[in-house]
Write an enzyme that holds these catalytic residues in place. Structure first.
Site, mmCIF file in Angstrom:
data_model
loop_
_atom_site.group_PDB
_atom_site.id
_atom_site.type_symbol
_atom_site.label_atom_id
_atom_site.label_comp_id
_atom_site.label_asym_id
_atom_site.label_seq_id
_atom_site.Cartn_x
_atom_site.Cartn_y
_atom_site.Cartn_z
ATOM 1 N N ASP A 5 42.834 39.152 42.751
ATOM 2 C CA ASP A 5 41.485 38.589 42.830
ATOM 3 C C ASP A 5 41.629 37.109 43.177
ATOM 4 O O ASP A 5 42.020 36.297 42.339
ATOM 5 C CB ASP A 5 40.791 38.792 41.468
ATOM 6 N N GLN A 51 38.927 32.474 43.073
ATOM 7 C CA GLN A 51 39.106 31.054 42.736
ATOM 8 C C GLN A 51 40.284 30.426 43.477
ATOM 9 O O GLN A 51 40.289 29.214 43.701
ATOM 10 C CB GLN A 51 39.319 30.896 41.215
ATOM 11 N N LYS A 59 32.335 30.640 47.595
ATOM 12 C CA LYS A 59 33.147 29.686 46.814
ATOM 13 C C LYS A 59 34.090 28.912 47.736
ATOM 14 O O LYS A 59 34.821 28.023 47.300
ATOM 15 C CB LYS A 59 33.967 30.428 45.756
ATOM 16 N N HIS A 75 37.813 37.782 35.015
ATOM 17 C CA HIS A 75 36.364 37.713 35.168
ATOM 18 C C HIS A 75 35.832 39.138 34.937
ATOM 19 O O HIS A 75 36.538 40.106 35.199
ATOM 20 C CB HIS A 75 36.072 37.264 36.596
ATOM 21 N N CYS A 94 31.334 34.449 32.561
ATOM 22 C CA CYS A 94 31.596 35.868 32.880
ATOM 23 C C CYS A 94 33.011 36.255 32.502
ATOM 24 O O CYS A 94 33.662 37.052 33.189
ATOM 25 C CB CYS A 94 31.345 36.166 34.359
#
Lengths: 423, 149
Positions: free
Chosen positions: A214, A217, A240, A137, A378
């Site tokens: 990261d 998600q 999220k 991202h 993104c």
């Protein structure tokens, strides 16, 4: 899973998650959009919030609102207790060793920027290298580019295969004496690929290189155990994860966080201030300058309670089955190509269609009440890799159903029908 | 929300699948690039000027049906027109999308009127207008690429 009030067994849709019961917990799902029942498939952008999270925010502002770590009065103590209880919930959720390793931030983006501006500026010098993947991202590209530009360092990129998997041999080749940090996405927002974070971490640690994962998600979809992964930093966003917007988490190993300079200066992050010298506060407060998003943090704690009660492995299994069903249904549509077909994949159905641009797909689906994201997500380098301008992306959450996948397929059929007239 | 067929009229879909003047003019007097950073639509517009008259116009690029059809119709409507008239057409087109209550200027718009339905889809207005901003940039000879932002 559940027994209804009549004593009859309620049919369970999918293993371990009674989706009909779950859906009653999310008020936003029960509305008509453009005359059709809402089918919300944009969960990788942001997820909806259960009533319990909404109630927590209302309760906080109705009864407890006060600043944290400041007052001797009752409300301030109550707010501080809730705020710190939520931190402990986050720690348990990702199995960190200590509460002090949980830093509240605005979201994944701020978490990565924090590490870049503190750890990065302290440890990355001219000619050094930072490794990312080709499926990042923008939030895990740009902070490192800014740092590299400032320091004369270089960003190295692990390439991906056509199916959207990392080329691990290339990663091995990129790792070297100049590598100062590896920063990788756990689960790709554009492709759904789940990367072998543990293996990536092990390989980097072999050279003494720290790793940032990261988890924006991955955290909503699977069990995350930072000690098992072995990573040095892990970042994710509350919104999220069925929590409020404006709150996120940076996990960092205590020894690294202690060695890092502060990110922002201000109140809360200090022990004592004179015009000559300031002594910084201990972890985690050292990195939490200013009044934080107290309500957001407490709401995030409630969101974690909510999904923990359902069980992350149940959620994972339920969504996995739904993803398989969606993959089958979408693959059967002529002229539709799924982008991202990695063996390890979760939550995302990104696709393109012959002769129909993703934005047109998105608009037509919207008229059917179906919310998907269209665009580059993104992740422009991912689009460039596949030589496409954009994709349409349906992304799943624990409240989505097979019937909603069927509605999506029907919406795509409608798109083909609309465009068929002009061909 | 209005019916889909209002948005995706046949004439629009036809321009999308068979865009007019879809080529690069090798000897263009003016050209400009347009980019919609939000959705990734890209366009390159080429013009040949004969005095004050736009004698040739071509475009290339990738984008959604609305941006592509709008660009295709643009090339048809401004070809052979004076620069001043092209600007009038842009004005009429802009008004049709942003002030949908007003009576459109049918004389100026011709085929472009088929894009009137876009006004009902606020997120798509930028798609329809991209080519026009690019035309303006080309006529003004600005070097930076035109955007809808």
């Amino acid at each position: 899973m559940t027994t209804g009030s009549s004593g009859a067994i309620t049919p369970v849709v999918g293993p371990g998650v009674d989706v009909e019961t779950v859906r009653t917990d999310f008020p936003v799902l029960h509305q008509m959009v453009n005359g059709k029942p809402l089918v919300y498939l944009d969960n990788a952008s942001t997820s909806q919030k259960p009533q319990a999270v909404i109630d927590t925010l209302v309760q906080y502002y109705t009864m407890d609102n006060s600043n944290v770590h400041r007052g001797v009065h009752t409300l301030s103590q109550r707010a501080t207790d809730h705020y710190e209880e939520a931190r402990a919930k986050v720690r348990r959720f990702i199995n960190a060793e200590a509460d002090e390793e949980i830093i509240y931030v605005r979201g994944t983006t701020e978490g990565i920027n924090l590490v870049a501006q503190t750890f990065g500026r302290q440890n990355v010098g001219e000619g050094d290298e930072i490794i990312v993947t080709a499926m990042e991202h923008h939030s895990n590209i740009v902070p490192w580019q800014i740092l590299c530009q400032e320091r004369g360092a270089h960003l190295k990129v692990i390439p991906i295969t056509d199916s959207g998997e990392l080329v691990m041999e290339e990663y091995e080749r990129l790792l070297g004496p100049r590598t100062k940090l590896v920063s990788i996405v756990h689960q790709s927002n554009a492709l759904g690929t789940v990367n072998p974070a543990k293996q990536i971490t092990d390989m980097a640690h072999g050279l003494g290189v720290p790793v940032l994962v990261d988890g924006a998600q991955s955290a909503p979809h699977m069990t995350v155990d930072v000690q098992d992964l072995g990573c040095d930093f892990f970042v994710f966003s509350g919104h999220k994860l069925y929590g409020p917007t404006g709150i996120g988490v940076l996990y960092g190993r205590a020894d690294l966080l202690n060695a890092m300079p502060p990110y922002q200066g201000g109140g809360e992050m200090i022990k004592s201030v004179t015009f000559e010298k300031t002594i910084y506060n201990d972890l985690p407060h050292k990195f939490e300058a200013g009044t934080p998003d107290i309500a957001g943090a407490i709401g995030l704690g409630t969101a974690i309670d909510y999904i923990s009660n359902l069980g992350m492995s149940n959620i994972y299994n339920y969504e996995r089955e739904l993803l398989e069903y969606g993959t089958q249904r979408l693959s059967a549509i002529e002229g539709l190509q799924i982008i991202g077909t990695a063996r390890e994949k979760a939550g995302v159905l990104s696709f393109v269609m012959e002769g129909i641009h993703p934005h047109d797909i998105g608009t037509i689906l919207d008229t059917e009440g179906i919310a998907v994201r269209t665009g580059h997500h993104c992740a422009q380098p991912v689009m460039d890799r596949y030589e496409i301008p954009a994709t349409a992306r349906a992304s799943l959450a624990l409240y989505n159903t097979r019937e909603e996948i069927d509605a999506l397929v029907k919406g795509i059929d409608r798109t083909i029908e609309v465009f068929g007239r002009g061909l | 929300m209005s019916d889909l067929s209002e948005l995706y009229q046949e004439i629009l879909l036809e321009h999308n699948s068979k865009p007019r003047n879809f080529y690069k003019l090798e000897e263009a007097d003016r050209s400009a690039d347009g980019f919609n950073p939000l959705c990734g639509d890209k366009i390159a517009l080429y013009l040949k000027l004969d005095g004050d008259i736009i004698s040739e116009v071509g475009f290339q690029g990738s984008g959604c049906a609305i941006s592509r059809a709008s660009a295709s119709m643009l090339t048809q409507s401004v070809k052979g027109q004076s620069v001043e008239r092209a600007e009038e057409i842009f004005g009429a087109f802009h008004r049709m999308l942003t002030e949908p209550g007003e009576e459109p200027d049918y004389d100026a718009l011709e085929d472009l009127e088929s894009l009137a339905g876009v006004a009902e889809f606020p997120t798509r207005i930028k798609c329809a207008i991209l080519a026009w901003h690019t035309l303006k940039a080309a006529l003004e000879g600005t070097q930076e690429s035109a955007t809808t932002e």
